[in-house]
Scaffold this motif. Structure first.
Motif, mmCIF file in Angstrom:
data_model
loop_
_atom_site.group_PDB
_atom_site.id
_atom_site.type_symbol
_atom_site.label_atom_id
_atom_site.label_comp_id
_atom_site.label_asym_id
_atom_site.label_seq_id
_atom_site.Cartn_x
_atom_site.Cartn_y
_atom_site.Cartn_z
ATOM 1 N N ASP A 13 0.827 -1.215 0.000
ATOM 2 C CA ASP A 13 0.000 0.000 0.000
ATOM 3 C C ASP A 13 0.860 1.265 0.000
ATOM 4 O OD1 ASP A 13 -2.346 -1.448 -0.014
ATOM 5 O OD2 ASP A 13 -2.588 -1.396 2.164
ATOM 6 N N VAL A 14 1.927 1.236 0.783
ATOM 7 C CA VAL A 14 2.819 2.396 0.848
ATOM 8 C C VAL A 14 3.537 2.569 -0.488
ATOM 9 C CG1 VAL A 14 4.710 3.497 2.101
ATOM 10 C CG2 VAL A 14 3.145 1.979 3.324
ATOM 11 N N LEU A 15 4.016 1.468 -1.063
ATOM 12 C CA LEU A 15 4.693 1.531 -2.363
ATOM 13 C C LEU A 15 3.762 2.090 -3.444
ATOM 14 C CD1 LEU A 15 6.714 -1.802 -2.390
ATOM 15 C CD2 LEU A 15 7.676 0.502 -2.537
ATOM 16 N N LYS A 16 2.477 1.746 -3.374
ATOM 17 C CA LYS A 16 1.508 2.259 -4.344
ATOM 18 C C LYS A 16 1.494 3.790 -4.307
ATOM 19 C CE LYS A 16 -3.373 1.957 -5.576
ATOM 20 N NZ LYS A 16 -4.690 1.459 -5.170
ATOM 21 N N ASP A 17 1.390 4.360 -3.105
ATOM 22 C CA ASP A 17 1.389 5.821 -2.961
ATOM 23 C C ASP A 17 2.737 6.421 -3.389
ATOM 24 O OD1 ASP A 17 -1.198 5.740 -2.005
ATOM 25 O OD2 ASP A 17 -0.632 5.900 0.108
ATOM 26 N N LEU A 18 3.805 5.742 -3.014
ATOM 27 C CA LEU A 18 5.151 6.222 -3.319
ATOM 28 C C LEU A 18 5.391 6.251 -4.833
ATOM 29 C CD1 LEU A 18 7.636 7.097 -1.646
ATOM 30 C CD2 LEU A 18 8.412 4.732 -1.715
ATOM 31 N N LEU A 19 5.033 5.177 -5.510
ATOM 32 C CA LEU A 19 5.247 5.092 -6.956
ATOM 33 C C LEU A 19 4.375 6.086 -7.709
ATOM 34 C CD1 LEU A 19 5.587 1.218 -7.347
ATOM 35 C CD2 LEU A 19 7.424 2.925 -7.411
ATOM 36 N N LEU A 20 3.178 6.354 -7.195
ATOM 37 C CA LEU A 20 2.312 7.362 -7.808
ATOM 38 C C LEU A 20 2.934 8.750 -7.672
ATOM 39 C CD1 LEU A 20 -0.382 7.723 -9.269
ATOM 40 C CD2 LEU A 20 -1.468 8.034 -7.033
ATOM 41 N N TRP A 21 3.503 9.021 -6.499
ATOM 42 C CA TRP A 21 4.208 10.292 -6.280
ATOM 43 C C TRP A 21 5.381 10.424 -7.245
ATOM 44 C CZ3 TRP A 21 7.614 11.186 -1.346
ATOM 45 C CH2 TRP A 21 8.126 12.496 -1.340
ATOM 46 N N PHE A 22 6.176 9.358 -7.367
ATOM 47 C CA PHE A 22 7.336 9.395 -8.260
ATOM 48 C C PHE A 22 6.910 9.604 -9.707
ATOM 49 C CE2 PHE A 22 9.895 6.450 -5.205
ATOM 50 C CZ PHE A 22 10.014 7.496 -4.309
ATOM 51 N N LYS A 23 5.805 8.970 -10.088
ATOM 52 C CA LYS A 23 5.313 9.098 -11.466
ATOM 53 C C LYS A 23 4.965 10.556 -11.785
ATOM 54 C CE LYS A 23 1.803 7.233 -14.547
ATOM 55 N NZ LYS A 23 0.601 6.417 -14.666
ATOM 56 N N ASN A 24 4.534 11.281 -10.772
ATOM 57 C CA ASN A 24 4.133 12.676 -10.942
ATOM 58 C C ASN A 24 5.233 13.655 -10.546
ATOM 59 O OD1 ASN A 24 1.073 12.822 -11.675
ATOM 60 N ND2 ASN A 24 1.299 11.109 -10.265
ATOM 61 N N SER A 25 6.463 13.167 -10.494
ATOM 62 C CA SER A 25 7.602 14.001 -10.087
ATOM 63 C C SER A 25 8.710 13.912 -11.131
ATOM 64 C CB SER A 25 8.161 13.510 -8.754
ATOM 65 O OG SER A 25 7.182 13.576 -7.753
ATOM 66 N N PRO A 26 9.557 14.955 -11.173
ATOM 67 C CA PRO A 26 10.731 14.864 -12.048
ATOM 68 C C PRO A 26 11.757 13.915 -11.414
ATOM 69 C CG PRO A 26 10.804 16.882 -10.780
ATOM 70 C CD PRO A 26 9.494 16.217 -10.437
ATOM 71 N N GLY A 27 12.796 13.631 -12.120
ATOM 72 C CA GLY A 27 13.856 12.790 -11.554
ATOM 73 C C GLY A 27 13.583 11.314 -11.757
ATOM 74 N N GLU A 28 14.537 10.506 -11.315
ATOM 75 C CA GLU A 28 14.425 9.052 -11.423
ATOM 76 C C GLU A 28 14.556 8.452 -10.036
ATOM 77 O OE1 GLU A 28 16.350 7.209 -15.015
ATOM 78 O OE2 GLU A 28 17.448 9.113 -14.927
ATOM 79 N N PHE A 29 13.916 7.294 -9.826
ATOM 80 C CA PHE A 29 13.844 6.704 -8.499
ATOM 81 C C PHE A 29 14.062 5.197 -8.568
ATOM 82 C CE2 PHE A 29 11.309 10.495 -8.768
ATOM 83 C CZ PHE A 29 11.659 11.204 -7.628
ATOM 84 N N LEU A 30 14.593 4.666 -7.483
ATOM 85 C CA LEU A 30 14.912 3.251 -7.380
ATOM 86 C C LEU A 30 14.631 2.816 -5.946
ATOM 87 C CD1 LEU A 30 16.356 1.201 -9.306
ATOM 88 C CD2 LEU A 30 18.502 1.954 -8.302
ATOM 89 N N ILE A 31 13.861 1.755 -5.761
ATOM 90 C CA ILE A 31 13.615 1.216 -4.424
ATOM 91 C C ILE A 31 14.810 0.333 -4.078
ATOM 92 C CG2 ILE A 31 12.087 -0.170 -2.970
ATOM 93 C CD1 ILE A 31 10.795 2.465 -3.978
ATOM 94 N N ILE A 32 15.436 0.608 -2.943
ATOM 95 C CA ILE A 32 16.626 -0.150 -2.526
ATOM 96 C C ILE A 32 16.374 -0.736 -1.134
ATOM 97 C CG2 ILE A 32 18.177 1.189 -4.018
ATOM 98 C CD1 ILE A 32 19.016 2.844 -1.557
ATOM 99 N N GLY A 33 17.410 -1.141 -0.434
ATOM 100 C CA GLY A 33 17.284 -1.608 0.944
ATOM 101 C C GLY A 33 16.551 -2.929 1.086
ATOM 102 N N GLY A 34 15.942 -3.120 2.255
ATOM 103 C CA GLY A 34 15.289 -4.379 2.604
ATOM 104 C C GLY A 34 14.151 -4.763 1.679
ATOM 105 N N ILE A 35 13.380 -3.770 1.213
ATOM 106 C CA ILE A 35 12.292 -4.070 0.281
ATOM 107 C C ILE A 35 12.863 -4.653 -1.017
ATOM 108 C CG2 ILE A 35 10.493 -3.042 -1.181
ATOM 109 C CD1 ILE A 35 9.549 -3.254 1.647
ATOM 110 N N ALA A 36 13.933 -4.060 -1.522
ATOM 111 C CA ALA A 36 14.557 -4.570 -2.750
ATOM 112 C C ALA A 36 15.073 -5.989 -2.543
ATOM 113 C CB ALA A 36 15.683 -3.646 -3.199
ATOM 114 N N VAL A 37 15.704 -6.239 -1.405
ATOM 115 C CA VAL A 37 16.193 -7.595 -1.109
ATOM 116 C C VAL A 37 15.018 -8.572 -1.108
ATOM 117 C CG1 VAL A 37 17.276 -9.089 0.621
ATOM 118 C CG2 VAL A 37 18.200 -6.806 0.203
ATOM 119 N N GLY A 38 13.929 -8.184 -0.449
ATOM 120 C CA GLY A 38 12.752 -9.048 -0.359
ATOM 121 C C GLY A 38 12.112 -9.325 -1.702
ATOM 122 N N LEU A 39 12.088 -8.334 -2.577
ATOM 123 C CA LEU A 39 11.490 -8.535 -3.896
ATOM 124 C C LEU A 39 12.401 -9.335 -4.822
ATOM 125 C CD1 LEU A 39 9.806 -5.047 -4.457
ATOM 126 C CD2 LEU A 39 8.677 -7.222 -3.957
#
Length: 195
Positions: A13-39
């Motif tokens: 649920d949090v990633l959904k909001d986060l990715l929507l924010w990133f989609k509506n923002s300039p710049g590039e983004f990458l999910i790292i850390g524990g979530i990335a390891v888990g995925l």
């Protein structure tokens, strides 16, 4: 949050909001850390979401203001000044109370990691992630006990990694940070049969 699967449902649920924010923002983004390891491997418990961003400093203030529309706000006073000093912004997701740490990259390795990103599907979401190699490098640089466990997990899950890339960047960071343990520990893990 001891059950990794329940943890990931909440984080979805949090990633959904986060990715929507990133989609509506300039710049590039990458999910790292524990979530990335888990995925990339298997779900594991984590308490926050770590992000690497390439976003020009001139856009940070507006980016933070926009974040409120998507459910994110600073979790410290004067987050923008802190970000300018440390190149990281400390946020919290309103609904869930989950912390988000967004690091603003500028190093050649960080730029390369974002260019090399992969995508992982989580439910209806498409999550931008580092390659397993780049995540190992990030984890070796962080070099905390959980990071070492994560590196072993990734090495086991991906036996055909680009070992030259990993060793080159870990060696470079080891020298710049004047911390030979970073490279020595990687070599030990690789010799032990992890990857």
């Amino acid at each position: 949050m001891d059950d990794p699967k329940k943890n990931f449902i909440l984080f979805e649920d949090v990633l959904k909001d986060l990715l929507l924010w990133f989609k509506n923002s300039p710049g590039e983004f990458l999910i790292i850390g524990g979530i990335a390891v888990g995925l990339l491997t298997r779900p594991r418990t984590t308490k926050d979401i770590d992000v690497l961003s390439l976003l020009d400093e001139s856009q940070w203030e507006n980016f933070l203001k926009t974040g409120r529309q998507f459910g994110f706000d600073a979790r410290i006073t004067d987050a923008l000044s802190f970000a300018r000093k440390n190149r990281i912004v400390l946020l919290r997701h309103f609904k869930s109370g989950i912390d988000i740490d967004i690091s603003f990259g500028q190093l050649p390795f960080e730029k390369e990691s974002i260019r090399r990103k992969t995508f992982h599907t989580l439910g209806t979401l498409t999550v931008p992630l580092p390659t397993p190699e780049d995540l190992i490098i990030m984890k070796m640089v962080a070099h905390r006990p959980q990071d070492m466990i994560d590196v072993e997990t990734i090495l086991r899950a991906y036996p055909k990694l680009d070992r030259k890339r990993i060793q080159k960047w870990v060696k470079d960071f080891s020298e710049v940070l004047e911390n030979p343990d970073i490279l020595n520990d990687l070599k030990k893990m690789m010799k032990a049969g992890y990857g």
